[in-house]
Design a protein around this motif. Structure first.
Motif, mmCIF file in Angstrom:
data_model
loop_
_atom_site.group_PDB
_atom_site.id
_atom_site.type_symbol
_atom_site.label_atom_id
_atom_site.label_comp_id
_atom_site.label_asym_id
_atom_site.label_seq_id
_atom_site.Cartn_x
_atom_site.Cartn_y
_atom_site.Cartn_z
ATOM 1 N N TYR A 36 -18.251 -7.573 -13.848
ATOM 2 C CA TYR A 36 -17.156 -8.527 -13.681
ATOM 3 C C TYR A 36 -17.178 -9.572 -14.791
ATOM 4 C CZ TYR A 36 -14.119 -11.972 -11.473
ATOM 5 O OH TYR A 36 -13.112 -12.862 -11.217
ATOM 6 N N LEU A 37 -18.358 -10.057 -15.133
ATOM 7 C CA LEU A 37 -18.489 -11.038 -16.210
ATOM 8 C C LEU A 37 -18.004 -10.464 -17.533
ATOM 9 C CD1 LEU A 37 -19.447 -13.844 -17.029
ATOM 10 C CD2 LEU A 37 -21.732 -12.902 -17.293
ATOM 11 N N ARG A 38 -18.372 -9.223 -17.829
ATOM 12 C CA ARG A 38 -17.876 -8.583 -19.052
ATOM 13 C C ARG A 38 -16.356 -8.465 -19.012
ATOM 14 N NH1 ARG A 38 -21.699 -4.017 -18.618
ATOM 15 N NH2 ARG A 38 -19.807 -2.828 -18.326
ATOM 16 N N GLY A 39 -15.814 -8.133 -17.854
ATOM 17 C CA GLY A 39 -14.362 -8.021 -17.717
ATOM 18 C C GLY A 39 -13.649 -9.327 -17.980
ATOM 19 N N LEU A 40 -14.243 -10.426 -17.539
ATOM 20 C CA LEU A 40 -13.636 -11.734 -17.782
ATOM 21 C C LEU A 40 -13.591 -12.069 -19.271
ATOM 22 C CD1 LEU A 40 -15.195 -13.868 -14.904
ATOM 23 C CD2 LEU A 40 -12.828 -13.053 -15.084
ATOM 24 N N LEU A 41 -14.530 -11.533 -20.016
ATOM 25 C CA LEU A 41 -14.590 -11.832 -21.450
ATOM 26 C C LEU A 41 -13.679 -10.949 -22.296
ATOM 27 C CD1 LEU A 41 -18.417 -12.384 -21.825
ATOM 28 C CD2 LEU A 41 -16.631 -14.122 -21.842
ATOM 29 N N THR A 42 -13.182 -9.856 -21.730
ATOM 30 C CA THR A 42 -12.337 -8.959 -22.515
ATOM 31 C C THR A 42 -10.965 -9.553 -22.760
ATOM 32 O OG1 THR A 42 -11.542 -7.797 -20.552
ATOM 33 C CG2 THR A 42 -13.460 -6.851 -21.679
ATOM 34 N N ASP A 43 -10.303 -9.035 -23.787
ATOM 35 C CA ASP A 43 -8.929 -9.420 -24.064
ATOM 36 C C ASP A 43 -8.051 -8.918 -22.934
ATOM 37 O OD1 ASP A 43 -9.742 -10.476 -26.491
ATOM 38 O OD2 ASP A 43 -9.271 -8.665 -27.611
ATOM 39 N N GLY A 44 -6.977 -9.582 -22.720
ATOM 40 C CA GLY A 44 -6.042 -9.167 -21.675
ATOM 41 C C GLY A 44 -5.571 -10.366 -20.887
ATOM 42 N N GLN A 45 -4.337 -10.305 -20.465
ATOM 43 C CA GLN A 45 -3.767 -11.438 -19.755
ATOM 44 C C GLN A 45 -4.199 -11.476 -18.298
ATOM 45 O OE1 GLN A 45 0.442 -11.355 -20.332
ATOM 46 N NE2 GLN A 45 0.298 -11.727 -22.516
ATOM 47 N N ARG A 46 -4.276 -10.320 -17.662
ATOM 48 C CA ARG A 46 -4.613 -10.291 -16.237
ATOM 49 C C ARG A 46 -6.115 -10.161 -16.060
ATOM 50 N NH1 ARG A 46 -1.810 -6.277 -12.958
ATOM 51 N NH2 ARG A 46 -2.577 -7.598 -11.306
ATOM 52 N N LYS A 47 -6.667 -11.032 -15.239
ATOM 53 C CA LYS A 47 -8.113 -11.038 -15.019
ATOM 54 C C LYS A 47 -8.490 -10.626 -13.592
ATOM 55 C CE LYS A 47 -9.072 -12.489 -19.136
ATOM 56 N NZ LYS A 47 -9.852 -11.758 -20.081
ATOM 57 N N SER A 48 -7.595 -9.869 -12.933
ATOM 58 C CA SER A 48 -7.958 -9.340 -11.619
ATOM 59 C C SER A 48 -8.780 -8.054 -11.829
ATOM 60 C CB SER A 48 -6.731 -9.091 -10.763
ATOM 61 O OG SER A 48 -5.848 -8.212 -11.399
ATOM 62 N N VAL A 49 -9.378 -7.560 -10.784
ATOM 63 C CA VAL A 49 -10.356 -6.475 -10.887
ATOM 64 C C VAL A 49 -9.763 -5.191 -11.474
ATOM 65 C CG1 VAL A 49 -11.890 -4.985 -9.565
ATOM 66 C CG2 VAL A 49 -11.817 -7.419 -9.097
ATOM 67 N N GLU A 50 -8.608 -4.748 -11.007
ATOM 68 C CA GLU A 50 -8.059 -3.467 -11.481
ATOM 69 C C GLU A 50 -7.757 -3.459 -12.983
ATOM 70 O OE1 GLU A 50 -4.978 -1.694 -9.170
ATOM 71 O OE2 GLU A 50 -6.006 -2.145 -7.298
ATOM 72 N N PRO A 51 -7.045 -4.455 -13.533
ATOM 73 C CA PRO A 51 -6.812 -4.442 -14.984
ATOM 74 C C PRO A 51 -8.104 -4.541 -15.803
ATOM 75 C CG PRO A 51 -5.271 -5.927 -13.921
ATOM 76 C CD PRO A 51 -6.274 -5.521 -12.892
ATOM 77 N N MET A 52 -9.059 -5.327 -15.309
ATOM 78 C CA MET A 52 -10.328 -5.436 -16.040
ATOM 79 C C MET A 52 -11.063 -4.103 -16.032
ATOM 80 S SD MET A 52 -11.833 -9.249 -15.318
ATOM 81 C CE MET A 52 -12.266 -8.943 -13.638
ATOM 82 N N ALA A 53 -11.071 -3.421 -14.901
ATOM 83 C CA ALA A 53 -11.728 -2.108 -14.820
ATOM 84 C C ALA A 53 -11.075 -1.109 -15.754
ATOM 85 C CB ALA A 53 -11.698 -1.597 -13.381
ATOM 86 N N ALA A 54 -9.774 -1.145 -15.855
ATOM 87 C CA ALA A 54 -9.059 -0.244 -16.763
ATOM 88 C C ALA A 54 -9.441 -0.517 -18.207
ATOM 89 C CB ALA A 54 -7.558 -0.373 -16.561
ATOM 90 N N ARG A 55 -9.583 -1.792 -18.560
ATOM 91 C CA ARG A 55 -9.954 -2.124 -19.944
ATOM 92 C C ARG A 55 -11.389 -1.725 -20.262
ATOM 93 N NH1 ARG A 55 -6.848 -6.711 -18.732
ATOM 94 N NH2 ARG A 55 -8.651 -8.009 -18.260
ATOM 95 N N LEU A 56 -12.280 -1.830 -19.281
ATOM 96 C CA LEU A 56 -13.686 -1.482 -19.508
ATOM 97 C C LEU A 56 -13.930 0.014 -19.448
ATOM 98 C CD1 LEU A 56 -15.448 -4.289 -17.483
ATOM 99 C CD2 LEU A 56 -15.337 -4.063 -19.959
ATOM 100 N N GLY A 57 -12.979 0.753 -18.900
ATOM 101 C CA GLY A 57 -13.116 2.209 -18.829
ATOM 102 C C GLY A 57 -14.022 2.584 -17.732
#
Length: 57
Positions: A36-57
């Motif tokens: 989750y912490l890594r997801g918060l640091l990624t680029d992207g406007q939405r910081k909810s779980v599903e978009p972050m998971a998609a960005r992290l693969g």
């Protein structure tokens, strides 16, 4: 941050996450906290779980 930029600092990030999530009772909670912490640091406007998971693969 891009995934490549996160990879460069991953060791430091894991150290910080270990300290932050150390009070969590279960090992899986600590692991997902780190993700989750890594997801918060990624680029992207939405910081909810599903978009972050998609960005992290």
């Amino acid at each position: 941050m891009t995934p490549d930029e996160i990879a460069v600092v991953r060791g430091e990030l894991e150290t910080v996450a270990a300290e932050v999530f150390e009070p969590f009772a279960r090992k899986d909670q600590r692991r997902w906290g780190q993700v989750y912490l890594r997801g918060l640091l990624t680029d992207g406007q939405r910081k909810s779980v599903e978009p972050m998971a998609a960005r992290l693969g």
